[in-house]
Design a protein around this motif. Sequence first.
Motif, mmCIF file in Angstrom:
data_model
loop_
_atom_site.group_PDB
_atom_site.id
_atom_site.type_symbol
_atom_site.label_atom_id
_atom_site.label_comp_id
_atom_site.label_asym_id
_atom_site.label_seq_id
_atom_site.Cartn_x
_atom_site.Cartn_y
_atom_site.Cartn_z
ATOM 1 N N ASP A 160 -1.326 4.284 3.934
ATOM 2 C CA ASP A 160 -2.732 4.499 3.605
ATOM 3 C C ASP A 160 -3.294 3.186 3.069
ATOM 4 O O ASP A 160 -2.915 2.736 1.982
ATOM 5 C CB ASP A 160 -2.865 5.609 2.564
ATOM 6 C CG ASP A 160 -4.320 6.035 2.344
ATOM 7 O OD1 ASP A 160 -5.231 5.259 2.696
ATOM 8 O OD2 ASP A 160 -4.543 7.147 1.827
ATOM 9 N N LEU A 161 -4.197 2.585 3.827
ATOM 10 C CA LEU A 161 -4.788 1.314 3.428
ATOM 11 C C LEU A 161 -5.813 1.494 2.322
ATOM 12 O O LEU A 161 -6.326 0.498 1.779
ATOM 13 C CB LEU A 161 -5.427 0.634 4.638
ATOM 14 C CG LEU A 161 -4.487 0.401 5.830
ATOM 15 C CD1 LEU A 161 -5.263 -0.189 7.002
ATOM 16 C CD2 LEU A 161 -3.322 -0.487 5.442
ATOM 17 N N GLN A 162 -6.143 2.736 2.008
ATOM 18 C CA GLN A 162 -7.032 3.134 0.915
ATOM 19 C C GLN A 162 -8.505 2.813 1.168
ATOM 20 O O GLN A 162 -9.387 3.494 0.651
ATOM 21 C CB GLN A 162 -6.568 2.524 -0.418
ATOM 22 C CG GLN A 162 -5.154 2.992 -0.800
ATOM 23 C CD GLN A 162 -4.680 2.423 -2.097
ATOM 24 O OE1 GLN A 162 -4.579 1.210 -2.242
ATOM 25 N NE2 GLN A 162 -4.382 3.289 -3.038
ATOM 26 N N LYS A 163 -8.777 1.809 1.943
ATOM 27 C CA LYS A 163 -10.134 1.480 2.386
ATOM 28 C C LYS A 163 -10.097 1.364 3.910
ATOM 29 O O LYS A 163 -9.060 1.097 4.506
ATOM 30 C CB LYS A 163 -10.620 0.154 1.785
ATOM 31 C CG LYS A 163 -10.681 0.137 0.264
ATOM 32 C CD LYS A 163 -11.870 0.939 -0.253
ATOM 33 C CE LYS A 163 -12.004 0.780 -1.768
ATOM 34 N NZ LYS A 163 -13.166 1.545 -2.302
ATOM 35 N N ASN A 164 -11.251 1.535 4.541
ATOM 36 C CA ASN A 164 -11.310 1.320 5.989
ATOM 37 C C ASN A 164 -11.156 -0.165 6.289
ATOM 38 O O ASN A 164 -11.679 -1.022 5.555
ATOM 39 C CB ASN A 164 -12.634 1.818 6.558
ATOM 40 C CG ASN A 164 -12.782 3.321 6.420
ATOM 41 O OD1 ASN A 164 -11.814 4.037 6.176
ATOM 42 N ND2 ASN A 164 -14.006 3.819 6.574
ATOM 43 N N HIS A 165 -10.435 -0.445 7.384
ATOM 44 C CA HIS A 165 -10.160 -1.830 7.738
ATOM 45 C C HIS A 165 -10.444 -2.080 9.216
ATOM 46 O O HIS A 165 -10.226 -1.201 10.049
ATOM 47 C CB HIS A 165 -8.700 -2.189 7.446
ATOM 48 C CG HIS A 165 -8.407 -2.393 5.999
ATOM 49 N ND1 HIS A 165 -8.364 -1.355 5.088
ATOM 50 C CD2 HIS A 165 -8.150 -3.533 5.281
ATOM 51 C CE1 HIS A 165 -8.085 -1.834 3.883
ATOM 52 N NE2 HIS A 165 -7.951 -3.154 3.978
ATOM 53 N N ASN A 221 9.450 1.949 1.575
ATOM 54 C CA ASN A 221 10.124 0.764 2.112
ATOM 55 C C ASN A 221 9.385 0.140 3.283
ATOM 56 O O ASN A 221 9.610 -1.029 3.607
ATOM 57 C CB ASN A 221 11.553 1.116 2.541
ATOM 58 C CG ASN A 221 12.451 1.425 1.365
ATOM 59 O OD1 ASN A 221 12.207 0.961 0.250
ATOM 60 N ND2 ASN A 221 13.492 2.216 1.596
ATOM 61 N N VAL A 222 8.495 0.892 3.945
ATOM 62 C CA VAL A 222 7.820 0.334 5.123
ATOM 63 C C VAL A 222 6.677 -0.589 4.748
ATOM 64 O O VAL A 222 6.106 -1.259 5.610
ATOM 65 C CB VAL A 222 7.307 1.447 6.069
ATOM 66 C CG1 VAL A 222 8.434 2.340 6.526
ATOM 67 C CG2 VAL A 222 6.181 2.250 5.446
ATOM 68 N N THR A 223 6.333 -0.647 3.456
ATOM 69 C CA THR A 223 5.254 -1.559 3.025
ATOM 70 C C THR A 223 5.718 -2.508 1.928
ATOM 71 O O THR A 223 4.890 -3.096 1.223
ATOM 72 C CB THR A 223 4.038 -0.759 2.525
ATOM 73 O OG1 THR A 223 4.419 0.074 1.421
ATOM 74 C CG2 THR A 223 3.452 0.092 3.636
ATOM 75 N N ASP A 224 7.047 -2.673 1.786
ATOM 76 C CA ASP A 224 7.546 -3.541 0.698
ATOM 77 C C ASP A 224 7.749 -4.987 1.140
ATOM 78 O O ASP A 224 8.167 -5.828 0.343
ATOM 79 C CB ASP A 224 8.828 -2.979 0.095
ATOM 80 C CG ASP A 224 10.003 -2.995 1.066
ATOM 81 O OD1 ASP A 224 9.809 -3.406 2.241
ATOM 82 O OD2 ASP A 224 11.113 -2.572 0.676
ATOM 83 N N GLY A 225 7.491 -5.287 2.402
ATOM 84 C CA GLY A 225 7.600 -6.658 2.899
ATOM 85 C C GLY A 225 9.000 -7.099 3.225
ATOM 86 O O GLY A 225 9.217 -8.252 3.610
ATOM 87 N N SER A 226 9.977 -6.200 3.119
ATOM 88 C CA SER A 226 11.371 -6.570 3.377
ATOM 89 C C SER A 226 11.892 -5.848 4.614
ATOM 90 O O SER A 226 11.832 -4.620 4.694
ATOM 91 C CB SER A 226 12.241 -6.195 2.165
ATOM 92 O OG SER A 226 13.616 -6.345 2.485
ATOM 93 N N LYS A 257 0.838 -1.202 0.000
ATOM 94 C CA LYS A 257 0.000 0.000 0.000
ATOM 95 C C LYS A 257 0.878 1.259 0.000
ATOM 96 O O LYS A 257 2.034 1.236 0.436
ATOM 97 C CB LYS A 257 -0.919 0.008 1.225
ATOM 98 C CG LYS A 257 -1.924 -1.132 1.241
ATOM 99 C CD LYS A 257 -2.956 -1.002 0.136
ATOM 100 C CE LYS A 257 -3.868 -2.220 0.021
ATOM 101 N NZ LYS A 257 -4.612 -2.502 1.235
ATOM 102 N N PRO A 258 0.338 2.378 -0.475
ATOM 103 C CA PRO A 258 1.133 3.609 -0.530
ATOM 104 C C PRO A 258 1.521 4.105 0.861
ATOM 105 O O PRO A 258 0.734 4.040 1.804
ATOM 106 C CB PRO A 258 0.203 4.602 -1.236
ATOM 107 C CG PRO A 258 -1.166 4.028 -1.105
ATOM 108 C CD PRO A 258 -1.015 2.555 -1.047
#
Length: 992
Positions: free
Chosen positions: A113-118, A91-96, A78-79
């Motif tokens: 930003d998860l883009q949708k509510n979760h 880099n904080v959302t690239d899985g590494s 996610k962005p």
Amino acid sequence: MKHFTRALSLLLALLMCAGIFAACTKTAPTTDEPSENASPIPSGSVEDPETPSTQPPSESKEEVDVDIGPTTNVALGKPAYANGGKDTAANVTDGSAGTYWTSREIPKYVEVDLQKNHTIKKVVVKIPKGAGQVAFNVYGSLDGVNFDRLGAITQPILPATKGEEFYFKTPRNYRVIRVMTTYSGKGSSATSTVSEIEVHGIENDTEVTPTRTEIKFPSYEEWLKTNHGFDVSTIKDQNGKYDIEDTYTEADTIKALEGLVTRVLGEKYVSWFTFDVEDDGDPDKDYYEISMKDGKVLIKGDNGVNIATGLNYYLKYYCKVNVSQETKQVDMPDSIVKVNKAIKRDTKQVVRYTYNYCTLSYTMPYYGYDEWQRELDYLMLSGINVVLDTTATEALWVLYLQNYGYTCQEAIEFVCGYTWKAWWLMGNLESTGGPVSDNWIVDTVEMARVNQRYLTVMGADLCLQTFVGTMPTDFGTKAEKALADMGYPNVGDYMTATGGWCGFTRPYALNTTFPGFTELAETFYETQNYIYGRVNDYYAGDLLHEISGGFNLPASFDKASMSRTVLDLLLAENDEGVWIIQSWWENPLPDVVKGWGEDREDHMLLLDLAAVHSPRWSNTDPNKYGGKEFGGSSWCYCILESYGGRSGMHMSLQKVATNYFNTSKQAKHMKGIGLTSESTERNPVVFDLFWEMIWEDKEIDVEEWITQYAERRYRGGEETVKAWERLLKCIYFVNTVDGTTINYSVVNYPQLHIKEVGYFYPAYQNKAVEGAIKSLLSDYDALKDQETYVYDLVDICRTYLSNVSTEYIDKMFSTAKAGNYEEFEKYKTRFLDLILIMDELSDFTEKARLGKWVGRVDVWVNDERTATYSDFDVDLMKLDAYMLITNWSTIDLGNYANREISGLLSDYYYVMWDYFLNKIITPKVKSGPNKVTNGQNGVNAVVTYYNMGRQLAISGKTFSLEPTPVDGDEDSRSLKEVVSEIRDRFFSGVKI
């Protein structure tokens, strides 16, 4: 009881501190991978509140763990966004775990930003290898603007490889997850860094709230019509300009004066006075006149400010009343005191200016409506008629930059955090400590308008901002397209870096040769007028303030041409405008002065910031400051009384009076005086004298004046007068080495030996202060309920103890160097006791307390006149407040803004000194003579006193807003008991 509570607090603080140092000094592992078993999150160190931090916790039954079924890391891919180090945010959302976000300075944030509510069950934050000890807060938001705190690490930890988990029994519903860094054990070399943010949850179908794209509030003209019923369109000329004086009447001024009387004295005293706004026809002087009419006191003046000055004179010399910034003694007579003969006083100092930019950050960053009202009333009584006001400049720049390609969020990120506004506006740094809240931006616009309307109706002038071309470092990139669309060439080609400032990156300078410079200036003033209205004729702004030594602009930046252009554009905006520049360091540069030409007398005003101690106006070298009296420019004789908010009584009153009187006779271009101290709320006697002396036609007799001051300060007996006569011969007889506040050893980073004559050592005998304390104590029972008396007794005793503390450091050094462990221990114990007594002493006065300094945040956010602030906003406000008065910022300025206030003395300075003396010095003393070196301070590259300051900032500990009652309570000793201990244990020299 209070001793036990204080001791327990200190023990906990020391244990916490000891834990940090133990972790840092253990044998290092063979790999830089932190041990998971050695650094689990301690139970309770990760908070999981069910309510916002500004709300009290609700009582509820034990929470049940709600199962939402299988979850995945919904943050993956996610962005991500950050307010520093933007290029690495993804880099904080690239899985590494091997890649990470990093940014210079703490605090900074990165968010996903998860883009949708979760529906979220847990958040995992991973920190990269080698980061050392860290702390951070985690937040959630539905709109990307208002963030609830989901967890906070309040004690630094060594992060585990698996990450730090924030688990929620009750699932949370959010779209944006933010991590704000708050601590790094690497001290002032720290960076913010996060490798991964994992958010475990499932998408839900609740409505998504888009992030705002703009911040809206009405124009000043709309505000004035709504709140005061005046339609500015009725008085505008063909160019849309108007005179602010046409928006109010004399009746409005009289009403404002009556409001001042009500607030300061009480409503019943309004009937004592008749006020009359009357011009006496002399444009070169201001005046006030006091007489009797129909059994009332009649006070006339050119405007509300001068009438208020006359009111203050009557209160001081007829009613024996004293009003200062900090306290007041308003025990009024039973009936009107008659003025038998009319009194008319005037002054040729038609400009009485107040505030250094720094004042507003070191003293007033969190002033709310009520504190500002009290301050403004004080300014009016003191006769101050030009006021620098930077309130709501955040809104000014956020609106302005959006004209040139910046998004609302990008514009906010140029703005500094709550306590660094001064240095941001002076062009020393950008973005530090931010971002400020949207609500703050809107609320401060409203407060600025309310405050400024009062000043305007009273006849005071505002000093707002000059457009000097100091721009964000990314302006060349962000504004390129917008300006190109307007037909201008690449703006980046006309910009240059301006070096560094104390380790910070300064904003860039824009050359006035840029073809769009006029457009940029006009839009700036239009934006400023939208916010404040056309309320001012004075505009502040330095060209190249505190430029690093040896820095030179490129040859294409012609300083004379630049200053001429800036002034021309200001005069195009306001043909009566006056550009105010601070004379400080090398400023103003000779070429800058040259550019003013013939306008230097009528449209320029130089503030000779330290004219009392180190005047620039008398310089005769044409290569410095433009020559004598700044090349014949108008200027103000100013007093720079305090650096950084430091506590303490100081300054030669005789020098203040004599230097002013001599200067006023010699100078040809002096237009007034100014208070340009870096902070206020201290040393009230100096300010009382400073504002009064300009209305005298001869030099003030300081000895006679101090007697009258003492009489009205307390309405006490002969002994209180003797106290001030004694103080005049010691504390207020000499100057410090730099002309401002004495520098006290207790509130600096610990070291032995610190002897530097004149800097830490006062040029008077401390024993002389004992006599003043004894005199004040003789009237204790009669005066203890007067806030002026309590303030002064505390201040004098604290000053006395501060001087004693330096003597103890001398003794500790000599005994430590000799290896005399027994004697060293005695002096060490007494020295540490002294710090705690100073802390207890300071707790009796409202503004000498950490609870007040930080607590102003709570007062602001809980004021019914302000909006509802989110957890993130409040947390950052408080973090900024702590940082400024400990390490200053991420980049350590070494306790520059130190102050002897309760809470800070016990939980910061005591902790540092205890660690230093017991962990660093005592082992050396035990090992024999000559093991302690001159200047020994115990700081190493990783574990520094810096970390102790930041640790206090993140601890979450609260300090009471209310001072200790003077008579004590179940938890506290009385002031008399504390002062008696000082007298018995510390008077007459250093004792063990």
